[in-house]
Design an enzyme around this catalytic site. Structure first.
Site, PDB file in Angstrom:
ATOM      1  N   SER A 283       0.927  -1.636   0.263  1.00 40.05           N
ATOM      2  CA  SER A 283       0.523   0.208   0.091  1.00 40.05           C
ATOM      3  C   SER A 283       0.931   1.026  -0.116  1.00 40.05           C
ATOM      4  CB  SER A 283      -1.129  -0.182   1.037  1.00 40.05           C
ATOM      5  OG  SER A 283      -0.328  -0.661   2.486  1.00 40.05           O
TER       6      SER A 283
ATOM      7  N   GLU B 285      -4.983  -0.022  -8.348  1.00 37.63           N
ATOM      8  CA  GLU B 285      -3.762   1.122  -8.623  1.00 37.63           C
ATOM      9  C   GLU B 285      -2.763  -0.095  -8.825  1.00 37.63           C
ATOM     10  OE1 GLU B 285      -3.617   5.088  -5.255  1.00 37.63           O
ATOM     11  OE2 GLU B 285      -3.338   3.182  -4.863  1.00 37.63           O
TER      12      GLU B 285
ATOM     13  N   HIS C  24      -2.803  -3.121  -6.375  1.00 31.02           N
ATOM     14  CA  HIS C  24      -3.358  -2.578  -4.860  1.00 31.02           C
ATOM     15  C   HIS C  24      -4.503  -2.496  -4.751  1.00 31.02           C
ATOM     16  CE1 HIS C  24      -3.243   0.855  -1.661  1.00 31.02           C
ATOM     17  NE2 HIS C  24      -3.890  -0.006  -1.467  1.00 31.02           N
TER      18      HIS C  24
ATOM     19  N   ASN D 231      -3.164   6.532  -0.558  1.00 31.90           N
ATOM     20  CA  ASN D 231      -3.013   6.597   0.393  1.00 31.90           C
ATOM     21  C   ASN D 231      -2.550   7.994   0.838  1.00 31.90           C
ATOM     22  OD1 ASN D 231      -3.952   4.391   1.397  1.00 31.90           O
ATOM     23  ND2 ASN D 231      -2.788   2.754   0.959  1.00 31.90           N
TER      24      ASN D 231
HETATM   25  N1  CAA Z   1     -16.517  -7.804   3.434  1.00 27.80           N
HETATM   26  C1  CAA Z   1     -17.514  -8.142   1.960  1.00 27.80           C
HETATM   27  N2  CAA Z   1     -18.236  -7.128   1.905  1.00 27.80           N
HETATM   28  C2  CAA Z   1     -18.619  -6.183   2.905  1.00 27.80           C
HETATM   29  C3  CAA Z   1     -17.003  -5.826   3.733  1.00 27.80           C
HETATM   30  C4  CAA Z   1     -16.058  -7.033   4.248  1.00 27.80           C
HETATM   31  N3  CAA Z   1     -15.942  -6.676   5.423  1.00 27.80           N
HETATM   32  N4  CAA Z   1     -18.077  -4.568   4.768  1.00 27.80           N
HETATM   33  C5  CAA Z   1     -18.998  -4.388   4.051  1.00 27.80           C
HETATM   34  N5  CAA Z   1     -19.662  -5.359   2.566  1.00 27.80           N
HETATM   35  C6  CAA Z   1     -20.657  -5.232   1.989  1.00 27.80           C
HETATM   36  C7  CAA Z   1     -21.460  -5.270   2.350  1.00 27.80           C
HETATM   37  O1  CAA Z   1     -21.801  -6.838   2.289  1.00 27.80           O
HETATM   38  C8  CAA Z   1     -23.112  -4.499   2.011  1.00 27.80           C
HETATM   39  O2  CAA Z   1     -23.038  -5.648   0.446  1.00 27.80           O
HETATM   40  P1  CAA Z   1     -24.110  -6.404   0.303  1.00 27.80           P
HETATM   41  O3  CAA Z   1     -24.943  -5.249  -0.361  1.00 27.80           O
HETATM   42  O4  CAA Z   1     -24.655  -7.029  -0.627  1.00 27.80           O
HETATM   43  O5  CAA Z   1     -25.143  -7.238   1.559  1.00 27.80           O
HETATM   44  C9  CAA Z   1     -21.890  -3.792   1.530  1.00 27.80           C
HETATM   45  O6  CAA Z   1     -20.752  -3.954   1.475  1.00 27.80           O
HETATM   46  C10 CAA Z   1     -22.535  -2.421   1.762  1.00 27.80           C
HETATM   47  O7  CAA Z   1     -22.069  -2.882   3.509  1.00 27.80           O
HETATM   48  P2  CAA Z   1     -23.329  -2.710   4.785  1.00 27.80           P
HETATM   49  O8  CAA Z   1     -24.812  -1.705   4.035  1.00 27.80           O
HETATM   50  O9  CAA Z   1     -22.826  -3.138   5.939  1.00 27.80           O
HETATM   51  O10 CAA Z   1     -22.272  -1.217   4.824  1.00 27.80           O
HETATM   52  P3  CAA Z   1     -22.268   0.726   4.254  1.00 27.80           P
HETATM   53  O11 CAA Z   1     -23.262   0.678   3.219  1.00 27.80           O
HETATM   54  O12 CAA Z   1     -21.674   1.108   5.639  1.00 27.80           O
HETATM   55  O13 CAA Z   1     -20.826   0.323   3.611  1.00 27.80           O
HETATM   56  C11 CAA Z   1     -18.347   0.390   3.411  1.00 27.80           C
HETATM   57  C12 CAA Z   1     -19.605   0.092   4.279  1.00 27.80           C
HETATM   58  C13 CAA Z   1     -18.035  -0.951   2.174  1.00 27.80           C
HETATM   59  C14 CAA Z   1     -17.726  -0.656   4.088  1.00 27.80           C
HETATM   60  C15 CAA Z   1     -18.529   1.782   3.105  1.00 27.80           C
HETATM   61  O14 CAA Z   1     -18.540   2.442   4.270  1.00 27.80           O
HETATM   62  C16 CAA Z   1     -17.168   2.434   2.661  1.00 27.80           C
HETATM   63  O15 CAA Z   1     -17.219   1.842   1.141  1.00 27.80           O
HETATM   64  N6  CAA Z   1     -16.447   2.892   3.466  1.00 27.80           N
HETATM   65  C17 CAA Z   1     -15.184   3.565   3.009  1.00 27.80           C
HETATM   66  C18 CAA Z   1     -13.924   2.650   2.717  1.00 27.80           C
HETATM   67  C19 CAA Z   1     -13.240   2.792   2.111  1.00 27.80           C
HETATM   68  O16 CAA Z   1     -12.911   3.772   1.820  1.00 27.80           O
HETATM   69  N7  CAA Z   1     -11.841   2.092   2.034  1.00 27.80           N
HETATM   70  C20 CAA Z   1     -10.427   2.506   1.419  1.00 27.80           C
HETATM   71  C21 CAA Z   1      -9.963   1.991   2.165  1.00 27.80           C
HETATM   72  S1  CAA Z   1      -7.890   3.001   2.100  1.00 27.80           S
HETATM   73  C22 CAA Z   1      -7.561   1.058   1.653  1.00 27.80           C
HETATM   74  O17 CAA Z   1      -7.976   0.247   1.647  1.00 27.80           O
HETATM   75  C23 CAA Z   1      -6.040   0.900   1.086  1.00 27.80           C
HETATM   76  C24 CAA Z   1      -4.825   0.491   1.711  1.00 27.80           C
HETATM   77  O18 CAA Z   1      -4.678   0.696   0.834  1.00 27.80           O
HETATM   78  C25 CAA Z   1      -4.576   1.385   3.718  1.00 27.80           C
END
Ligand code: CAA
Length: 278
Positions: free
Chosen positions: A115, A146, A134, A184
């Site tokens: 990352s 990415e 990524h 990131n």
């Molecule tokens: N694994 C698999 N599916 C997941 C999950 C997980 N850990 N968490 C949520 N989901 C799925 C749910 O099952 C749901 O799908 P369905 O509709 O098919 O059931 C969908 O995602 C939406 O989930 P929820 O309704 O429970 O919750 P939400 O609408 O609040 O969404 C979220 C949850 C998708 C995490 C949303 O809050 C979000 O997009 N958050 C931002 C995430 C983000 O920015 N990620 C990047 C992080 S940085 C990174 O990853 C890079 C790095 O190198 C550090």
């Protein structure tokens, strides 16, 4: 295609699920076969939960799990693609890639889910060229990959990785090597800034997150997002950004160091800036 995924944590398990869902065989590797098996069981349990909630057909869950396998290290020898998602530590990644370089057939494609780290440095001494692939957390949900071109990544390999990302249902962006790449480099300092705002007593953790969710339409605020990413990961990325640039804007807030030392890593440890049921 046979894809060997090294590191079966949040990212590795998600990557295995995505490849298996698209008909590829996904080999899951962790520190031991027993540990990889535990991660495979966890993945099966999370798919079963989806089935129970009516979000996935039982047949689809069974189909995915039929292609997720746990095998000995040597089984990666004829993999078409290896993706490393082990700890965000250059020495750890180089040691694993060195062993895979000696094991795998010449045609095996090597990819890293790093990352923030330098692909060019990671590829030093390898016979196999290396590309960055990524993914984002949660991998099955987040659309972006990415595709990172290190200093010696062949252009055809970048193109191949772009096409593969599309084939597994993701949207690729090609990124030149830079600490933190695109996402990131922007997102992790944003989480760090959320902690600074908290530490300065500007608002409570809850209100900082509500402010950013409702004021900017972000799906989650910076403190919940750091809890999702893991504060150990946030800290290691901040340290890479700082060490590579020596720009003080990338200085990690000391509260994050304290949280990490206390094991309050976020969702994966049950507690970060918020508490989670395990
Ligand atoms: N694994 C698999 N599916 C997941 C999950 C997980 N850990 N968490 C949520 N989901 C799925 C749910 O099952 C749901 O799908 P369905 O509709 O098919 O059931 C969908 O995602 C939406 O989930 P929820 O309704 O429970 O919750 P939400 O609408 O609040 O969404 C979220 C949850 C998708 C995490 C949303 O809050 C979000 O997009 N958050 C931002 C995430 C983000 O920015 N990620 C990047 C992080 S940085 C990174 O990853 C890079 C790095 O190198 C550090």
């Amino acid at each position: 295609m046979k894809v060997a995924i090294f590191g079966a944590g949040t990212m590795g398990s998600g990557i295995a699920q995505v490849f298996a869902a698209k008909g590829h065989t996904a080999l899951m590797y962790a520190s031991s076969v027993a540990s990889a098996q535990r991660h495979r069981d966890k993945l099966a349990a999370s798919l079963n939960k989806k089935v129970a909630r009516g979000k996935m057909e039982q047949a689809a869950a069974d189909d995915i799990m039929s292609r997720v396998r746990v095998e000995e290290f040597e089984a990666a020898a004829d993999a078409d693609l290896v993706i490393e998602c082990v700890a965000e530590n250059m020495a750890v990644k180089k040691e694993l890639l060195g062993r895979l370089d000696a094991l795998c057939k010449e045609e095996t494609i090597f990819a890293s889910n790093t990352s923030s780290l330098s692909l060019t440095e990671m590829a030093q001494g390898l016979k196999h060229p290396l590309v960055g692939m990524h993914f984002f957390n949660p991998v099955p949900v987040m659309k972006l990959v990415e595709v990172i071109a290190g200093g010696n990544t062949p252009a055809e390999l970048v193109e191949w990785t772009k096409n593969l990302s599309l084939e597994i249902g993701k949207t690729p962006v090609v990124v030149n090597e830079a600490p933190g790449f695109v996402v990131n480099k922007i997102l992790v300092p944003y989480c760090n800034e959320g902690v600074c705002v908290l530490q300065e007593g500007v608002a409570s953790a809850e209100d900082i997150d509500i402010a950013m969710q409702l004021g900017c339409n972000h799906p989650m605020g910076p403190l919940h997002l750091g809890d999702l990413i893991g504060w150990d990961v946030v800290l290691s990325i901040m340290d890479v950004l700082y060490n590579e640039t020596h720009d003080s804007k990338y200085r990690a807030n000391v509260l994050i160091r304290k949280m990490v030392r206390a094991g309050k890593l976020g969702i994966k440890s049950g507690e970060g800036f918020f508490s989670y049921n395990k």
